[in-house]
Design an enzyme around this catalytic site. Structure first.
Site, PDB file in Angstrom:
ATOM      1  N   LYS A   1      -4.958 -22.628 -22.575  1.00  0.00           N
ATOM      2  CA  LYS A   1      -4.431 -22.383 -21.239  1.00  0.00           C
ATOM      3  C   LYS A   1      -3.195 -21.502 -21.367  1.00  0.00           C
ATOM      4  O   LYS A   1      -2.199 -21.897 -21.968  1.00  0.00           O
ATOM      5  CB  LYS A   1      -4.075 -23.707 -20.565  1.00  0.00           C
ATOM      6  CG  LYS A   1      -3.493 -23.522 -19.175  1.00  0.00           C
ATOM      7  CD  LYS A   1      -3.277 -24.838 -18.478  1.00  0.00           C
ATOM      8  CE  LYS A   1      -2.663 -24.613 -17.112  1.00  0.00           C
ATOM      9  NZ  LYS A   1      -2.420 -25.869 -16.407  1.00  0.00           N
TER      10      LYS A   1
ATOM     11  N   ARG B   1       6.677 -22.161 -17.647  1.00  0.00           N
ATOM     12  CA  ARG B   1       5.858 -23.045 -18.474  1.00  0.00           C
ATOM     13  C   ARG B   1       5.600 -22.459 -19.878  1.00  0.00           C
ATOM     14  O   ARG B   1       4.711 -22.892 -20.584  1.00  0.00           O
ATOM     15  CB  ARG B   1       4.510 -23.301 -17.783  1.00  0.00           C
ATOM     16  CG  ARG B   1       4.601 -23.891 -16.392  1.00  0.00           C
ATOM     17  CD  ARG B   1       3.383 -24.763 -16.112  1.00  0.00           C
ATOM     18  NE  ARG B   1       3.083 -24.997 -14.714  1.00  0.00           N
ATOM     19  CZ  ARG B   1       3.807 -25.744 -13.888  1.00  0.00           C
ATOM     20  NH1 ARG B   1       4.930 -26.305 -14.306  1.00  0.00           N
ATOM     21  NH2 ARG B   1       3.411 -25.919 -12.637  1.00  0.00           N
TER      22      ARG B   1
ATOM     23  N   LYS C   1      -8.562 -20.545 -19.938  1.00  0.00           N
ATOM     24  CA  LYS C   1      -8.033 -20.366 -18.595  1.00  0.00           C
ATOM     25  C   LYS C   1      -6.840 -19.421 -18.634  1.00  0.00           C
ATOM     26  O   LYS C   1      -5.969 -19.616 -19.470  1.00  0.00           O
ATOM     27  CB  LYS C   1      -7.615 -21.747 -18.064  1.00  0.00           C
ATOM     28  CG  LYS C   1      -7.005 -21.727 -16.693  1.00  0.00           C
ATOM     29  CD  LYS C   1      -6.485 -23.083 -16.352  1.00  0.00           C
ATOM     30  CE  LYS C   1      -5.711 -22.935 -15.060  1.00  0.00           C
ATOM     31  NZ  LYS C   1      -4.917 -24.063 -14.743  1.00  0.00           N
TER      32      LYS C   1
HETATM   33  C1  PBG Z   1      -1.921 -28.143 -13.480  1.00  0.00           C
HETATM   34  C2  PBG Z   1      -2.928 -27.075 -13.227  1.00  0.00           C
HETATM   35  C3  PBG Z   1      -2.722 -25.739 -12.859  1.00  0.00           C
HETATM   36  C4  PBG Z   1      -3.980 -25.178 -12.679  1.00  0.00           C
HETATM   37  C5  PBG Z   1      -4.915 -26.153 -12.990  1.00  0.00           C
HETATM   38  N1  PBG Z   1      -4.256 -27.320 -13.339  1.00  0.00           N
HETATM   39  C6  PBG Z   1      -1.475 -25.000 -12.558  1.00  0.00           C
HETATM   40  C7  PBG Z   1      -0.455 -24.707 -13.557  1.00  0.00           C
HETATM   41  O1  PBG Z   1      -0.601 -24.944 -14.768  1.00  0.00           O
HETATM   42  O2  PBG Z   1       0.605 -24.250 -13.102  1.00  0.00           O
HETATM   43  C8  PBG Z   1      -4.234 -23.762 -12.236  1.00  0.00           C
HETATM   44  C9  PBG Z   1      -5.430 -23.565 -11.414  1.00  0.00           C
HETATM   45  C10 PBG Z   1      -5.503 -22.295 -10.657  1.00  0.00           C
HETATM   46  O3  PBG Z   1      -4.603 -21.435 -10.676  1.00  0.00           O
HETATM   47  O4  PBG Z   1      -6.517 -22.141  -9.981  1.00  0.00           O
HETATM   48  N2  PBG Z   1      -1.305 -28.044 -14.708  1.00  0.00           N
HETATM   49 ZN    ZN Z   2       0.648 -29.133 -14.893  1.00  0.00          ZN
END
Ligand code: PBG
Ligand code: ZN
Length: 327
Positions: free
Chosen positions: A191, A213, A244
């Site tokens: 991610k 983050r 992702k």
């Molecule tokens: C929570 C989470 C996020 C997404 C999925 N779970 C946001 C983030 O990490 O800030 C992103 C999903 C999207 O942008 O469609 N951690």
């Molecule tokens: Zn989160």
């Protein structure tokens, strides 16, 4: 001369030699469940995507079941936030209530619970915070407790998205110790720290209140790092791994799918959806054609499962495209 055009001369021949397919059953639709009653509220930066209170979830779930898609990913939008994200791991938290409702009324659909604290913490980070640092080990029990309460509420699978180290192993142990040995973990393994999550953070009210983050999500310049993350998660017990975002990371999806034997999920995230949607609404692109092209690209790169806000529309378009052979 190689007459490569021979196999393109009409739609029937093209269908015969097509190398990639996308099936509705391979798509997962994200759903935002919010506290309150009678609520169906559109997310401003995600036209066509709504937050639902539990009493109105049926409206969207009827469509989900009719569409033939594979599953739903549940995100809770709580009424109260605090430093420890207490609403994330209550048996009657908002995600747990949504999951319970769906399990009771739509038992045939696969329910995946997103596991993370950021929508529940007052600071908006995915873990506990001390002196502006995001704590790793201290966060793990809370994530595991959220996973356990979501599974107890009826989730068929959990998907940790926090990017703390060791969370897959910790969650696996807690699920096993509570008789949920058969509940799979879909880990958000690779991610990236991405600006493509912007619209999601509007939807989940989960933007970090300080900093970013980057100390826990990955640097978008890296691909070997993704391989390390995925290897660790598989060793820790992940059944499905995720890359992702999807569209700007097709090379990562490809690398991961070639190197590992576990199913690979790709998350076609909120910013990717917002770009397609806004250009379509302006009349600048053909939404249906663009969405199908994007989904085929993600699948062609090697994803087995695609999590996408386009899932319901796409399921309909995919069925049409399979039926209509003439053009
Ligand atoms: C929570 C989470 C996020 C997404 C999925 N779970 C946001 C983030 O990490 O800030 C992103 C999903 C999207 O942008 O469609 N951690
Ligand atoms: Zn989160």
């Amino acid at each position: 001369m190689n007459r490569n055009r021979r196999l393109r001369q009409n739609s029937a021949i093209r269908s015969l030699v097509r190398e990639t397919t996308v099936l509705p059953s391979e798509l997962v639709y994200p759903i935002f469940v919010t506290e309150g009653r009678g609520i169906k509220e559109e997310v401003p930066s995600m036209p066509g995507v709504y937050q639902y209170s539990v009493d109105r979830l049926g409206e969207i779930m009827d469509k989900v079941v009719k569409s033939g898609i594979g599953g739903v990913m549940i995100f809770g939008v709580p009424a109260r936030k605090d430093a420890k994200g207490s609403e994330a791991y209550r048996w009657d938290g908002i995600a747990q209530k949504g999951i319970k409702y769906i399990k009771n009324n739509y038992p045939e659909i696969v329910i995946i619970a997103d596991i993370c604290l950021c929508a529940y913490t007052s600071h908006g980070h995915c873990g506990l915070v001390k002196d502006d640092k995001i704590l790793n080990d201290e966060t793990l029990p809370y994530l595991a407790e959220m996973a356990l309460t979501c599974v107890q509420a009826g989730a068929d699978m959990v998907a940790p998205s926090d990017m703390m180290d060791g969370r897959v192993e910790y969650i696996r142990k807690v699920l096993d110790n509570n008789n949920f040995k058969d509940t799979p973990i879909m880990s958000y393994s690779a991610k990236y720290a991405s600006a493509y999550y912007g619209p999601f953070r509007d939807a989940a009210h989960s933007a970090p209140k300080f900093g970013d983050r980057k100390t826990y999500q990955m640097d978008f310049a890296n691909v070997k790092e993704a391989i390390r993350e995925i290897s660790s998660d598989i060793v820790e017990g992940a059944d499905i791994v995720m890359v992702k975002p999807a569209l700007a990371y097709l090379d990562v999806i490809k690398e991961v799918s070639q190197r590992f034997d576990v199913p690979v999920a790709a998350y076609n995230v909120s910013g990717e959806y917002a770009m397609v949607k806004s250009a379509s609404l302006a009349g600048w692109i053909d939404e249906k054609k663009i969405v199908l092209e994007n989904l085929y690209a993600i699948k062609r790169a090697g994803a087995n499962i695609i999590i996408t806000y386009h899932a319901l529309d796409a399921a309909k378009w995919l069925e049409e495209s399979l039926k209509i052979q003439k053009d």
